[in-house]
Motif scaffolding. Structure first.
Motif, PDB file in Angstrom:
ATOM      1  N   ARG A 209       0.853  -1.186   0.000  1.00 26.55           N
ATOM      2  CA  ARG A 209       0.000   0.000   0.000  1.00 26.55           C
ATOM      3  C   ARG A 209       0.888   1.235   0.000  1.00 26.55           C
ATOM      4  NH1 ARG A 209      -2.536   3.541   3.743  1.00 26.55           N
ATOM      5  NH2 ARG A 209      -1.745   2.410   5.562  1.00 26.55           N
ATOM      6  N   PHE A 210       0.744   2.062  -1.014  1.00 24.47           N
ATOM      7  CA  PHE A 210       1.516   3.287  -1.124  1.00 24.47           C
ATOM      8  C   PHE A 210       1.202   4.205   0.053  1.00 24.47           C
ATOM      9  CE2 PHE A 210       1.501   7.748  -2.519  1.00 24.47           C
ATOM     10  CZ  PHE A 210       2.810   7.903  -2.951  1.00 24.47           C
ATOM     11  N   LEU A 211       2.234   4.669   0.737  1.00 23.83           N
ATOM     12  CA  LEU A 211       2.059   5.601   1.842  1.00 23.83           C
ATOM     13  C   LEU A 211       2.376   7.032   1.451  1.00 23.83           C
ATOM     14  CD1 LEU A 211       3.601   3.595   4.839  1.00 23.83           C
ATOM     15  CD2 LEU A 211       1.176   3.948   4.312  1.00 23.83           C
ATOM     16  N   GLY A 212       3.469   7.232   0.719  1.00 23.58           N
ATOM     17  CA  GLY A 212       3.789   8.582   0.309  1.00 23.58           C
ATOM     18  C   GLY A 212       5.210   8.712  -0.192  1.00 23.58           C
ATOM     19  N   THR A 213       5.462   9.844  -0.854  1.00 23.49           N
ATOM     20  CA  THR A 213       6.785  10.155  -1.355  1.00 23.49           C
ATOM     21  C   THR A 213       7.004  11.653  -1.269  1.00 23.49           C
ATOM     22  OG1 THR A 213       8.297   9.987  -3.253  1.00 23.49           O
ATOM     23  CG2 THR A 213       5.962  10.326  -3.738  1.00 23.49           C
ATOM     24  N   THR A 214       8.242  12.055  -1.089  1.00 21.24           N
ATOM     25  CA  THR A 214       8.576  13.475  -1.088  1.00 21.24           C
ATOM     26  C   THR A 214       9.288  13.872  -2.370  1.00 21.24           C
ATOM     27  OG1 THR A 214      10.620  12.951   0.103  1.00 21.24           O
ATOM     28  CG2 THR A 214       8.740  13.671   1.419  1.00 21.24           C
ATOM     29  N   SER A 215       9.404  12.955  -3.320  1.00 17.97           N
ATOM     30  CA  SER A 215      10.104  13.255  -4.569  1.00 17.97           C
ATOM     31  C   SER A 215       9.120  13.747  -5.618  1.00 17.97           C
ATOM     32  CB  SER A 215      10.828  12.008  -5.072  1.00 17.97           C
ATOM     33  OG  SER A 215       9.906  10.974  -5.344  1.00 17.97           O
ATOM     34  N   ASP A 216       9.640  14.404  -6.627  1.00 14.89           N
ATOM     35  CA  ASP A 216       8.827  14.908  -7.727  1.00 14.89           C
ATOM     36  C   ASP A 216       8.862  13.924  -8.889  1.00 14.89           C
ATOM     37  OD1 ASP A 216       8.262  17.301  -6.377  1.00 14.89           O
ATOM     38  OD2 ASP A 216      10.154  18.195  -7.047  1.00 14.89           O
ATOM     39  N   GLY A 217       7.778  13.905  -9.641  1.00 18.97           N
ATOM     40  CA  GLY A 217       7.755  13.088 -10.854  1.00 18.97           C
ATOM     41  C   GLY A 217       7.631  11.606 -10.636  1.00 18.97           C
TER      42      GLY A 217
ATOM     43  N   GLY B 121       1.400  12.158  -7.082  1.00 19.50           N
ATOM     44  CA  GLY B 121       1.747  11.240  -6.001  1.00 19.50           C
ATOM     45  C   GLY B 121       0.589  10.931  -5.077  1.00 19.50           C
ATOM     46  N   LEU B 122      -0.639  10.930  -5.609  1.00 20.59           N
ATOM     47  CA  LEU B 122      -1.813  10.661  -4.778  1.00 20.59           C
ATOM     48  C   LEU B 122      -1.893   9.179  -4.430  1.00 20.59           C
ATOM     49  CD1 LEU B 122      -4.576  12.865  -6.445  1.00 20.59           C
ATOM     50  CD2 LEU B 122      -3.060  13.419  -4.541  1.00 20.59           C
ATOM     51  N   PRO B 123      -2.541   8.841  -3.322  1.00 25.82           N
ATOM     52  CA  PRO B 123      -2.699   7.429  -2.939  1.00 25.82           C
ATOM     53  C   PRO B 123      -3.458   6.647  -4.003  1.00 25.82           C
ATOM     54  CG  PRO B 123      -3.279   8.894  -1.120  1.00 25.82           C
ATOM     55  CD  PRO B 123      -3.130   9.766  -2.328  1.00 25.82           C
ATOM     56  N   ASP B 124      -3.234   5.343  -4.033  1.00 25.75           N
ATOM     57  CA  ASP B 124      -3.928   4.477  -4.986  1.00 25.75           C
ATOM     58  C   ASP B 124      -4.984   3.634  -4.286  1.00 25.75           C
ATOM     59  OD1 ASP B 124      -2.282   2.848  -3.543  1.00 25.75           O
ATOM     60  OD2 ASP B 124      -1.259   1.947  -5.268  1.00 25.75           O
ATOM     61  N   PHE B 125      -5.525   4.145  -3.179  1.00 27.69           N
ATOM     62  CA  PHE B 125      -6.582   3.438  -2.452  1.00 27.69           C
ATOM     63  C   PHE B 125      -7.699   4.423  -2.098  1.00 27.69           C
ATOM     64  CE2 PHE B 125      -3.273   4.769   0.509  1.00 27.69           C
ATOM     65  CZ  PHE B 125      -3.973   5.480   1.462  1.00 27.69           C
ATOM     66  N   ASP B 126      -8.892   3.879  -1.911  1.00 25.81           N
ATOM     67  CA  ASP B 126     -10.058   4.686  -1.550  1.00 25.81           C
ATOM     68  C   ASP B 126     -10.069   4.978  -0.058  1.00 25.81           C
ATOM     69  OD1 ASP B 126     -10.744   3.885  -4.186  1.00 25.81           O
ATOM     70  OD2 ASP B 126     -12.880   4.062  -3.700  1.00 25.81           O
ATOM     71  N   PHE B 127     -10.513   6.172   0.295  1.00 22.77           N
ATOM     72  CA  PHE B 127     -10.670   6.479   1.716  1.00 22.77           C
ATOM     73  C   PHE B 127     -11.681   7.602   1.919  1.00 22.77           C
ATOM     74  CE2 PHE B 127      -7.073   9.306   0.516  1.00 22.77           C
ATOM     75  CZ  PHE B 127      -7.532  10.537   0.987  1.00 22.77           C
ATOM     76  N   TRP B 128     -12.219   7.642   3.124  1.00 19.02           N
ATOM     77  CA  TRP B 128     -12.949   8.798   3.631  1.00 19.02           C
ATOM     78  C   TRP B 128     -12.074   9.484   4.666  1.00 19.02           C
ATOM     79  CZ3 TRP B 128     -17.214  11.311   2.184  1.00 19.02           C
ATOM     80  CH2 TRP B 128     -18.184  10.639   1.413  1.00 19.02           C
TER      81      TRP B 128
END
Length: 246
Positions: free
Chosen positions: A4-12, A181-188
């Motif tokens: 599950r993708f959490l996040g990145t601080t890199s560009d592109g 870099g948005l998440p690839d999962f659904d959430f509220w």
């Protein structure tokens, strides 16, 4: 096991990046491999199977969860949040289709060519109207493919009924979501403090949600919301753009 993708601080979309390994308490770190011989010589208790990567401190402070993930909770057990929330309820939709849509009565009518854009309010939309009348806000961004999948076209057709109830619906191309870099999962995201992350099976059926008030996860969701909202397009405008190219 799935990541599950959490996040990145890199560009592109380049590394470094953090992932959660589903079903475990482990985090996978992606980054540039450490090759400095002086640094490698100072590492302790190194196993032959281990490697080492460099990541910015900001990546860990922003995106590394500080608590264990909770168990999957049936959605009906948390449905009360949509009346109990104080200010905002915001949704990110990332999937190419949903089993609940395909099994619904409006889907069958849409498949038959009937107008499903202006149906009478159902229980969900009645609640949205009641909550927004109290000054609360509902909103969502739908990440979609080019061309739209069948499920995405159905939801775009149905969007006016959501909007008329007070649920502001916006759209964003998947290529743009990946660039941001948005998440690839659904959430509220509820009141910018509680995250409800959806869990689906391979048939797009909702199995439940994972609840979190972990500061890092909530902050990442807030940042995703702000970026998605800024770059997305209101449903009516998006529908006009799509129809003009068909």
């Amino acid at each position: 096991m799935a990541l599950r993708f959490l996040g990145t601080t890199s560009d592109g979309g380049d590394c470094p990046t953090l992932y959660e390994i589903a079903g475990t308490s482990e985090i996978l770190v992606q980054g540039d491999r450490e090759t400095d011989p002086q640094h490698l010589a100072q590492l302790r208790d190194v196993k032959a199977s281990e490697t080492f990567v460099r990541v910015p401190r900001e990546l860990l402070t922003r995106f590394a969860p500080r608590s264990e993930p909770s168990d999957v909770t049936p959605f009906h057990e948390v449905a009360h949040v949509f009346t109990d929330f104080k200010h905002t309820a915001w949704r990110l939709e990332t999937r190419r289709g949903y089993a609940t849509d395909r099994s619904s009565e409006p889907w069958a009518r849409w498949q038959a060519g009937e107008d499903v854009a202006h149906d009478a309010p159902d229980a969900w939309r009645r609640n949205v109207s009641e909550q927004t009348a109290q000054g609360k806000t509902f909103g969502r961004v739908r990440i979609v493919d080019e061309p739209l999948t069948e499920g995405q076209r159905f939801l775009l057709t149905r969007a006016p009924s959501n909007v008329s109830a007070g649920d502001e619906v916006r759209y964003l191309w998947r290529t743009d979501a990946a660039r941001l870099g948005l998440p690839d999962f659904d959430f509220w995201l509820i009141d910018s403090r509680t995250l409800l992350r959806f869990v689906f099976d391979d048939e797009d059926t909702t199995l439940g949600v994972v609840l979190s008030e972990d500061p890092a996860e909530v902050l990442a969701a807030c940042q995703a919301r702000d970026a998605a909202w800024h770059h997305s397009v209101p449903a009516a405008e998006f529908a006009e753009r799509v129809l003009s190219t068909m």
